[in-house]
Each structure stands twice: as structure tokens, then as C-alpha cells.
Design an enzyme around this catalytic site. Structure first.
Site, PDB file in Angstrom:
ATOM      1  N   GLU A  98       0.829  -1.211   0.000  1.00 42.83           N
ATOM      2  CA  GLU A  98       0.000   0.000   0.000  1.00 42.83           C
ATOM      3  C   GLU A  98       0.862   1.259   0.000  1.00 42.83           C
ATOM      4  O   GLU A  98       2.005   1.234   0.464  1.00 42.83           O
ATOM      5  CB  GLU A  98      -0.889   0.012   1.253  1.00 42.83           C
ATOM      6  N   ASP A  99       0.283   2.334  -0.508  1.00 48.28           N
ATOM      7  CA  ASP A  99       1.003   3.610  -0.492  1.00 48.28           C
ATOM      8  C   ASP A  99       0.995   4.235   0.897  1.00 48.28           C
ATOM      9  O   ASP A  99       2.024   4.645   1.412  1.00 48.28           O
ATOM     10  CB  ASP A  99       0.415   4.587  -1.536  1.00 48.28           C
ATOM     11  N   ASP A 102      -3.907   5.162   6.434  1.00 48.19           N
ATOM     12  CA  ASP A 102      -4.527   6.354   7.001  1.00 48.19           C
ATOM     13  C   ASP A 102      -5.509   5.929   8.096  1.00 48.19           C
ATOM     14  O   ASP A 102      -5.091   5.564   9.186  1.00 48.19           O
ATOM     15  CB  ASP A 102      -5.192   7.120   5.842  1.00 48.19           C
ATOM     16  N   PHE A 152      -1.968  16.027   4.274  1.00 49.28           N
ATOM     17  CA  PHE A 152      -2.227  15.342   3.017  1.00 49.28           C
ATOM     18  C   PHE A 152      -0.999  15.434   2.123  1.00 49.28           C
ATOM     19  O   PHE A 152      -0.605  16.518   1.707  1.00 49.28           O
ATOM     20  CB  PHE A 152      -3.445  15.938   2.316  1.00 49.28           C
ATOM     21  N   ARG A 165       0.902  12.311  -9.019  1.00 47.46           N
ATOM     22  CA  ARG A 165       1.440  10.964  -8.784  1.00 47.46           C
ATOM     23  C   ARG A 165       2.854  10.821  -9.334  1.00 47.46           C
ATOM     24  O   ARG A 165       3.640  10.006  -8.865  1.00 47.46           O
ATOM     25  CB  ARG A 165       0.557   9.905  -9.469  1.00 47.46           C
TER      26      ARG A 165
HETATM   27  P1  IMP Z   1      -7.759   4.567   4.619  1.00 46.63           P
HETATM   28  O1  IMP Z   1      -8.807   3.554   4.289  1.00 46.63           O
HETATM   29  O2  IMP Z   1      -8.351   5.769   5.350  1.00 46.63           O
HETATM   30  O3  IMP Z   1      -6.582   4.012   5.384  1.00 46.63           O
HETATM   31  O4  IMP Z   1      -7.322   5.193   3.246  1.00 46.63           O
HETATM   32  C1  IMP Z   1      -6.138   4.915   2.652  1.00 46.63           C
HETATM   33  C2  IMP Z   1      -6.151   5.474   1.247  1.00 46.63           C
HETATM   34  O5  IMP Z   1      -6.489   6.876   1.259  1.00 46.63           O
HETATM   35  C3  IMP Z   1      -4.760   5.394   0.663  1.00 46.63           C
HETATM   36  O6  IMP Z   1      -4.586   4.197  -0.029  1.00 46.63           O
HETATM   37  C4  IMP Z   1      -4.718   6.613  -0.222  1.00 46.63           C
HETATM   38  O7  IMP Z   1      -5.196   6.285  -1.510  1.00 46.63           O
HETATM   39  C5  IMP Z   1      -5.650   7.614   0.418  1.00 46.63           C
HETATM   40  N1  IMP Z   1      -4.892   8.607   1.226  1.00 46.63           N
HETATM   41  C6  IMP Z   1      -4.867   8.724   2.561  1.00 46.63           C
HETATM   42  N2  IMP Z   1      -4.066   9.730   2.964  1.00 46.63           N
HETATM   43  C7  IMP Z   1      -3.549  10.271   1.834  1.00 46.63           C
HETATM   44  C8  IMP Z   1      -2.624  11.361   1.577  1.00 46.63           C
HETATM   45  O8  IMP Z   1      -2.089  12.030   2.477  1.00 46.63           O
HETATM   46  N3  IMP Z   1      -2.351  11.602   0.276  1.00 46.63           N
HETATM   47  C9  IMP Z   1      -2.893  10.886  -0.760  1.00 46.63           C
HETATM   48  N4  IMP Z   1      -3.744   9.862  -0.558  1.00 46.63           N
HETATM   49  C10 IMP Z   1      -4.074   9.559   0.722  1.00 46.63           C
HETATM   50 MG    MG Z   2      -5.694   7.295  -3.468  1.00 51.40          MG
END
Ligand code: IMP
Ligand code: MG
Length: 180
Positions: A98-99, A102, A152, A165
Site C-alpha cells: 500500500e502507499d 490512514d 495530506f 502521482r
Molecule cells: P484509509 O482507508 O483511510 O486508510 O485510506 C487509505 C487510502 O487513502 C490510501 O490508499 C490513499 O489512496 C488515500 N490517502 C490517505 N491519505 C492520503 C494522503 O495524504 N495523500 C494521498 N492519498 C491519501
Molecule cells: Mg488514493
């Protein structure tokens, strides 16, 4: 595009070091395993491409694309599968790539889907972790590259409205871009 950046969090060189370290650790841990890297599209593509080349043991790769159902500005925690895996997971040691971790909702859901397909093991590797933002408390990455504060971030695969990206580093945009 470069003028939109307020602050660089991780430079190209720092990212290369982070990825090399993760690749080394994963290579040691998966020496006698059946490693399958599962990249979560689209944010993890650049990380995935670099990470797989930093891994020195045999591995397979596959891709999955999910979108979370939004209710207002909050993600509901239910994700829809846009593109599913091609590879059968039985007997595989799955490592989700995963990137950014969050709230943890997406990965928590994804992990439960994958668990239901009987892989030999399942772990999570995230490039970035925002621990302050977690709402799924017990969701932790087994491999985590670096922590970022509650801001962010964009670049190295991560987007803001599908842009940025292709930045080779990770940074924060100027305030006026986010409020545009
Ligand atoms: P989660 O389900 O809230 O953990 O969401 C994770 C996803 O939200 C990641 O895979 C990202 O695609 C997106 N995301 C969360 N924070 C950021 C950020 O700071 N920049 C860009 N994308 C983010
Ligand atoms: Mg995303």
C-alpha cells in the site's frame, strides 16, 4: 507542478533508502516462502515497482483496485472491488503493498477479503503510515517505510484529485492548491 509544492517530506534519495531497507527485510523474511505481492491500485504502483526490484527472493505480483464508498466526506469502510486479483491465493504468502495507511478502513476490509481466500499467510507493507489518523485501532502494518504527520501528502504515486502521482518525491502542496 513543482511550484505547487510547499515542503518536501521525503526526497528521491531518502525514498530509495527506505525502499532498499524494506526490500532487504522482506527478502530475509520470505526466503523459503511463496511470496505474492499484491499492489493496491493506483497509489502504490511506483512503490511496488521499486520495492519488487529491491526484493531478491522469487515472487509473483498481482494487482487489485478498490474504491471506498463515500458518505459525505468520510469513507464508510466498505470498499467496492473495481479490479480483482487474477492469481489463486491458496498456498501463497500474500504481502499487501500500500502507499499509505490512514484510517485503516481500506486495508482492514481488503485484509478480510484476502483472508477468506485461504492464503498461507497475509501481511501488510505500507510505504507511509499516518498513525494519528487510525480509526481501526488494531490495524498495523507489518512493514512500514516511514511515518508522516496528519497532513495530506502527494507524489511517488500518491495523488490529489488524480494529479501529482508522477512527482519523484513526497511532499505537501501549498495551502491554496487544496482550497481551490
Ligand atoms: P484509509 O482507508 O483511510 O486508510 O485510506 C487509505 C487510502 O487513502 C490510501 O490508499 C490513499 O489512496 C488515500 N490517502 C490517505 N491519505 C492520503 C494522503 O495524504 N495523500 C494521498 N492519498 C491519501
Ligand atoms: Mg488514493
Amino acid at each position: 507542478m513543482l511550484n505547487d509544492i510547499e515542503k518536501v517530506y521525503y526526497s528521491e534519495e531518502q525514498l530509495a533508502n527506505i525502499v532498499a531497507k524494506l526490500g532487504k527485510q522482506i527478502s530475509e523474511d520470505y526466503k523459503d516462502k511463496n511470496l505474492l505481492l499484491v499492489s493496491v491500485l493506483k497509489g502504490s504502483v511506483i512503490f511496488m515497482a521499486d520495492l519488487m526490484r529491491a526484493i531478491t527472493v522469487p515472487c509473483e505480483i498481482d494487482f487489485m483496485c478498490v474504491s471506498s464508498y463515500q458518505s459525505g466526506t468520510k469513507s464508510s469502510g466498505v470498499v467496492k472491488i473495481i479490479k480483482d486479483l487474477d492469481i489463486n491465493l491458496e498456498g501463497k504468502d500474500v504481502l499487501i503493498v500500500e502507499d499509505i495507511l490512514d484510517s485503516g478502513r481500506t486495508l482492514s476490509y481488503l485484509k478480510s477479503i484476502i483472508e477468506g481466500r485461504n492464503p498461507s499467510s497475509i501481511r501488510i507493507c505500507t510505504l507511509l503510515d499516518k498513525p494519528e489518523r487510525r480509526v481501526v485501532p488494531d490495524l498495523m502494518a507489518d512493514y512500514s517505510g516511514a511515518e508522516v504527520p496528519d497532513e495530506f501528502v502527494v507524489g511517488y504515486g500518491l495523488d490529489y484529485n488524480e494529479k501529482y502521482r508522477n512527482l519523484p518525491y513526497i511532499g505537501v502542496l501549498k495551502r491554496e492548491i487544496y482550497s481551490e
